[in-house]
Design a protein around this motif. Sequence first.
Motif, short mmCIF file in Angstrom:
data_model
loop_
_atom_site.label_atom_id
_atom_site.label_comp_id
_atom_site.label_asym_id
_atom_site.label_seq_id
_atom_site.Cartn_x
_atom_site.Cartn_y
_atom_site.Cartn_z
N PRO A 237 0.90 -1.02 0.11
CA PRO A 237 -0.07 0.10 0.01
C PRO A 237 0.83 0.96 0.10
O PRO A 237 1.72 1.35 0.75
N ARG A 274 2.60 -6.67 -11.81
CA ARG A 274 1.33 -6.90 -11.09
C ARG A 274 -0.21 -6.91 -12.02
O ARG A 274 0.10 -6.12 -12.93
N GLY A 395 -0.15 10.32 1.07
CA GLY A 395 -0.92 10.37 2.57
C GLY A 395 -1.34 11.63 2.65
O GLY A 395 -1.88 12.67 1.68
N VAL A 468 4.48 7.37 3.08
CA VAL A 468 3.23 7.84 3.39
C VAL A 468 3.25 8.69 4.64
O VAL A 468 3.89 8.45 5.88
N TYR A 482 -4.21 -1.53 11.26
CA TYR A 482 -4.64 -1.67 9.75
C TYR A 482 -3.16 -2.26 8.82
O TYR A 482 -3.88 -2.99 8.04
N LYS B 153 -13.74 -1.75 -7.69
CA LYS B 153 -12.58 -2.21 -6.60
C LYS B 153 -12.42 -1.08 -5.77
O LYS B 153 -12.17 -0.01 -6.18
N CYS B 156 -7.51 -0.58 -0.81
CA CYS B 156 -7.04 -0.50 0.59
C CYS B 156 -5.91 -0.07 0.77
O CYS B 156 -5.11 -0.65 2.10
N GLY B 157 -5.21 0.66 0.21
CA GLY B 157 -3.72 1.16 0.43
C GLY B 157 -3.77 2.19 1.52
O GLY B 157 -4.78 2.51 2.03
N THR B 158 -2.44 2.25 2.06
CA THR B 158 -2.28 3.12 3.21
C THR B 158 -2.84 4.44 3.06
O THR B 158 -3.55 5.36 3.88
N ALA B 159 -2.54 5.12 2.05
CA ALA B 159 -2.87 6.59 1.57
C ALA B 159 -4.12 6.66 1.59
O ALA B 159 -4.99 7.50 1.98
N HIS B 161 -6.36 4.68 2.80
CA HIS B 161 -7.05 4.42 4.30
C HIS B 161 -6.80 5.82 5.06
O HIS B 161 -7.96 6.24 5.79
N LEU B 162 -5.66 6.45 4.82
CA LEU B 162 -5.63 7.61 5.62
C LEU B 162 -6.35 8.87 5.23
O LEU B 162 -6.78 9.67 6.02
N THR B 187 -8.90 -4.06 -2.88
CA THR B 187 -7.79 -4.67 -3.69
C THR B 187 -6.71 -3.87 -2.87
O THR B 187 -6.76 -3.08 -2.30
N LEU B 188 -5.43 -4.33 -3.32
CA LEU B 188 -4.09 -3.72 -2.93
C LEU B 188 -4.12 -2.40 -3.58
O LEU B 188 -5.04 -2.22 -4.24
N CYS B 189 -3.20 -1.61 -2.96
CA CYS B 189 -2.76 -0.46 -3.65
C CYS B 189 -2.90 -0.45 -5.04
O CYS B 189 -2.13 -0.99 -5.83
N MET B 190 -3.50 0.41 -5.58
CA MET B 190 -3.60 0.62 -7.13
C MET B 190 -2.74 1.55 -7.74
O MET B 190 -2.83 1.80 -8.81
N CYS B 193 -2.27 6.92 -5.34
CA CYS B 193 -2.21 7.49 -4.02
C CYS B 193 -2.78 8.66 -3.82
O CYS B 193 -3.28 9.24 -2.67
#
Lengths: 564, 219
Positions: A237, A274, A395, A468, A482, B153, B156-159, B161-162, B187-190, B193
């Motif tokens: 992420p 990916r 972020g 981030v 998380y 989709k 669910c990446g960190t950014a 989420h934040l 999904t994982l981070c696309m 961000c």
Amino acid sequence: MKIQTAEDLVKAKEQGNKTLFPGTVRINVGMSTCCIAKGADVVLSALEYGLKSRNMNAELAKVGCTGLCHMEPTVEIQQPGKSKIIYGNVKEQDIHRLLDAVAAGSVVEDMAFARVDSEDHALVGEIKYQYSADEGGCASVRSVNDIEFLKAQRKVILRNAGSINPENIYEYIARDGYAALARALAMKPEAIIKDIIDAGLRGRGGGGFPAGLKWKACRESAGPEKYLICNVSEGEPGIGMHRSYLESDPHSVLEGLIIGGFAIGASTAYVYIRDNYRIALKRFQKAIADATELGLLGDNILGTSFSMAVKVKEGGGRFVCGEETALIACIEGRIGEPCQRPPFPVEKGLFSRPTCINNVETWANVPVIIAKGSAWYKKIGSDKSKGTKVLSLSGNITRAGMIEVAMGTSLKDVVHTIGGGIDGGKKLKSIQTGGPSGGVIPASLETLTVDYDSLKSAGTMLGSGGMVIMDETTDMVKIARYLTDFFVQESCGKCVPCREGVCRMCAMLDEIIAGRGTAHDLSLLQDMSETIISASACALGKTAPIPVLSSLKHFRDDYVAYIK
Amino acid sequence: MSEATAITWSGKSEAMFEIMLGEVPEAMRGVFRGKLSAVIAQKAQGGPALEEHVKAVVAEIVPDPFKTAILKKFKELGDFDIKVIDEIIKKHGTSQDKLMYILHDIQDEVGYVPVEALRAVSNKTGISLSTIYNVATFYKTFRLTRPGSHHVKVCCGTACHLNDKNGIARQIEEKVTASPAVSMEKTLCMGCCDCSPAVEIDGRIYTGDEAKAKIEALA
């Protein structure tokens, strides 16, 4: 046409310059996934329509990501002899005004973000857009050299990103692309490897293992066939730069792979991309096809006896496949479970043959080192970490984007100068470096620099370069939860410490967040983390507890507040 | 096995045949494959095996409640035609390192990877069904159920989420669960961000607020 001699390469270069400097106006529209998400496709079709209805002659180029992700969609307008003007946050309804200005040879001042008089290209040197100082009439627009976001960066890997059309191989050649390949093919393989070792290139995937030594080991390893793998797994992420990068300049990765293949003695390379990076996949496949057509890939590359094939492998959306043995399993068509090392892949990897796996950014560094020499390359960067690092800044930050800085740049510069500080004028609380496997570090440690050893000493890692930024309102316990949950989802389930341990940690964090935690839980979390790190089989398990460990170390107050 | 491959299938008949076999216990499937295909071949009288031939066999041989279940699955089959798989396997080959390429192509063509398709791949490549099932369920990219007419989709990446302070991801999830026409996956981070929270709808990525409005229009 096949390129075989130096003259052929010059001819191809001329052809590239024809579209880069078309004699009419050239309009660059950023068309990476991130740009399209912000509406670049709409802007592009509005431009196409506008040009057609006005009967204007222009070179409309779909370029990659400029890194200015916070102000996409971006449009660059370059008129012959005049400074290139960058427009940000362009909307469909603005196109009319932009084209009016183009027709009049002027600039829409209130929309212009910056002007580029000349640019310092890592390989070509100075590229001039403005022929003389009085021409252009763009003085009212600030120079790109005064833009903090760009000023503090050092573009080596991203030299072409956002300025060339990634689907046009000639434009890449015009920016001295494939010159390094021609040079490498005239060298001895050992000499290439020596250059890479001398340059001090370290693996950009996270570990920072010297790339040259890996190449050497793979070359010296006996086997009837050898393989190269380019890892574009990037499941973490908060990291998008590899995708952006592959979408913006696929040929530089390809060139690095071919040079690597020649140096190591491999005839097949796999590029693991990916699964949902569809645009990157398409552009890379196009790059392979174009290079093959020009004789830069395939049989008898550049007229020599060296032949090589590059294959693309689409991943399956599992984070663990970034681990090299799991990645090999995935290419072999098995499930991505890591295996015991040794034997290391350089001895026994893909299909049990010696295999050299490097991250996409590492491969992209290779042409630069060969073209400019290890002495030049070594001058960039810090003591033990050479070169530059591409970072993805995201972020709670004012200016998010894909950036590139010289190793040794302080985190403070990255966050405040380049990133423009925290969104909404809040205070910085924490920086997470290196994706979920890296740790969270407090604002007080922003004096640390972007390099492998400096971050490692603080208990985190550079990783593949995700940063981030978290503001003061962030609850670090929830962030730790998380990130731990992410590892619960992504654990392959092969070994117990990771499968069960991380799951237990996540449940404990839930309890703490629900207000049922005790002081004992904190020491138990610490113990479990250490056990999981020492007992897990692969890097995923070994790094899974790091978010908890580092937040316990630096943000204990957040935990204590829940326990009371 | 040899009897089964001697048949030429027409339309969706092969997919239906595989669905029928799906009701047979795994251990006995090999025997049934031969026997049932022989019955169908007989019905087809040298011509191609049609959908109605398979249906007739189901009606004659299979007892209820399996019969009702199988006939219901036939209806759910939609446009899926196993012929697609023949072409895909021809393109890639039958070795195990091609397995993921095959599954990716099936998903691209059909929109998901039907379980019947997994059985067909196993039958045609010689890779065991358990291996194929292992791979198809390990990698999150493969969907084994039919997605809705719109697929969402959520990153669910960190950014994301934040930056999702207003809980847009949760709101979308609630909205989507309530609507049968829209399916959703996390999904994982696309890698978008800067668009956080990023949401992909039918292959195009939107920023959170935009996506919410879009989904409200869909659901």
